[in-house]
Write a protein that holds these residues in place. Structure first.
Motif, mmCIF file in Angstrom:
data_model
loop_
_atom_site.group_PDB
_atom_site.id
_atom_site.type_symbol
_atom_site.label_atom_id
_atom_site.label_comp_id
_atom_site.label_asym_id
_atom_site.label_seq_id
_atom_site.Cartn_x
_atom_site.Cartn_y
_atom_site.Cartn_z
ATOM 1 N N VAL A 53 -58.096 0.653 21.795
ATOM 2 C CA VAL A 53 -57.176 -0.276 21.052
ATOM 3 C C VAL A 53 -56.110 0.125 20.077
ATOM 4 O O VAL A 53 -55.061 -0.300 19.801
ATOM 5 N N GLY A 54 -56.806 1.061 19.196
ATOM 6 C CA GLY A 54 -55.850 1.562 18.264
ATOM 7 C C GLY A 54 -54.533 2.374 18.671
ATOM 8 O O GLY A 54 -53.355 2.279 18.077
ATOM 9 N N SER A 55 -54.912 3.184 19.862
ATOM 10 C CA SER A 55 -53.820 3.869 20.385
ATOM 11 C C SER A 55 -52.777 2.958 21.014
ATOM 12 O O SER A 55 -51.353 3.004 20.752
ATOM 13 N N VAL A 56 -53.019 2.023 21.720
ATOM 14 C CA VAL A 56 -52.362 1.040 22.343
ATOM 15 C C VAL A 56 -51.173 0.151 20.894
ATOM 16 O O VAL A 56 -50.203 -0.095 21.225
ATOM 17 N N TRP A 57 -52.153 -0.289 19.998
ATOM 18 C CA TRP A 57 -51.698 -0.993 18.970
ATOM 19 C C TRP A 57 -50.559 -0.063 18.485
ATOM 20 O O TRP A 57 -49.335 -0.527 17.954
ATOM 21 N N ILE A 58 -50.765 1.263 17.917
ATOM 22 C CA ILE A 58 -49.887 2.138 17.467
ATOM 23 C C ILE A 58 -48.456 2.453 18.400
ATOM 24 O O ILE A 58 -47.469 2.388 18.070
ATOM 25 N N MET A 59 -48.838 2.584 19.835
ATOM 26 C CA MET A 59 -47.719 2.714 20.799
ATOM 27 C C MET A 59 -46.855 1.457 20.648
ATOM 28 O O MET A 59 -45.516 1.641 20.752
ATOM 29 N N ASN A 60 -47.414 0.187 20.504
ATOM 30 C CA ASN A 60 -46.712 -0.968 20.641
ATOM 31 C C ASN A 60 -45.796 -0.889 19.385
ATOM 32 O O ASN A 60 -44.688 -1.275 19.235
ATOM 33 N N TYR A 61 -46.250 -0.689 18.326
ATOM 34 C CA TYR A 61 -45.758 -0.778 17.239
ATOM 35 C C TYR A 61 -44.252 0.177 16.989
ATOM 36 O O TYR A 61 -43.222 -0.197 16.516
ATOM 37 N N LEU A 62 -44.806 1.547 17.585
ATOM 38 C CA LEU A 62 -43.690 2.533 17.553
ATOM 39 C C LEU A 62 -42.343 1.850 18.541
ATOM 40 O O LEU A 62 -41.551 2.270 18.309
ATOM 41 N N HIS A 63 -43.092 1.505 19.812
ATOM 42 C CA HIS A 63 -41.996 1.105 20.871
ATOM 43 C C HIS A 63 -41.058 -0.150 20.077
ATOM 44 O O HIS A 63 -39.894 0.043 20.180
#
Length: 109
Positions: A94-104
């Motif tokens: 969940v943290g990885s997806v959250w970070i990738m979404n934020y960066l995107h």
């Protein structure tokens, strides 16, 4: 040293339990395989949902019938370790997806 003292406290199954687990595992493997091989007759969403549901059921079958995880006192630490592992993996994913979404979203500005 007898064989019994070597395996003290270890939960072991019998042939019936292993057979039930094996048959259930085979059935849970055949169902999504059949659906994917005959994809014309099933919607994509139904196939994905079936694969996900049978995968979770397969994990539960493996844990109960082959790893002998249950709610007994002997298995308490194994269950706690398993729950901790699932929690850690969940936080990581969940943290990885959250970070990738934020960066995107910041890259699209």
């Amino acid at each position: 040293m007898s064989h019994d003292s070597h395996a003290a406290g270890a939960a072991h199954g019998n042939v019936k339990q292993y057979s039930i687990g094996f048959i259930a595992s085979v059935i849970l493997t055949i169902i999504p395989f059949y659906m994917v091989m005959n994809a014309d007759g099933f919607s994509r969403g139904l196939i994905v949902a079936t694969i996900a549901i049978t995968a979770v059921a397969q994990i539960l079958i493996q844990l109960v019938f082959f790893l002998h995880m249950n709610s007994s006192a002997e298995q308490r630490w194994n269950v706690i370790a398993f729950i901790y592992t699932i929690l850690t993996i969940s936080v990581l994913l969940v943290g990885s997806v959250w970070i990738m979404n934020y960066l995107h979203s910041n890259m699209m500005i």
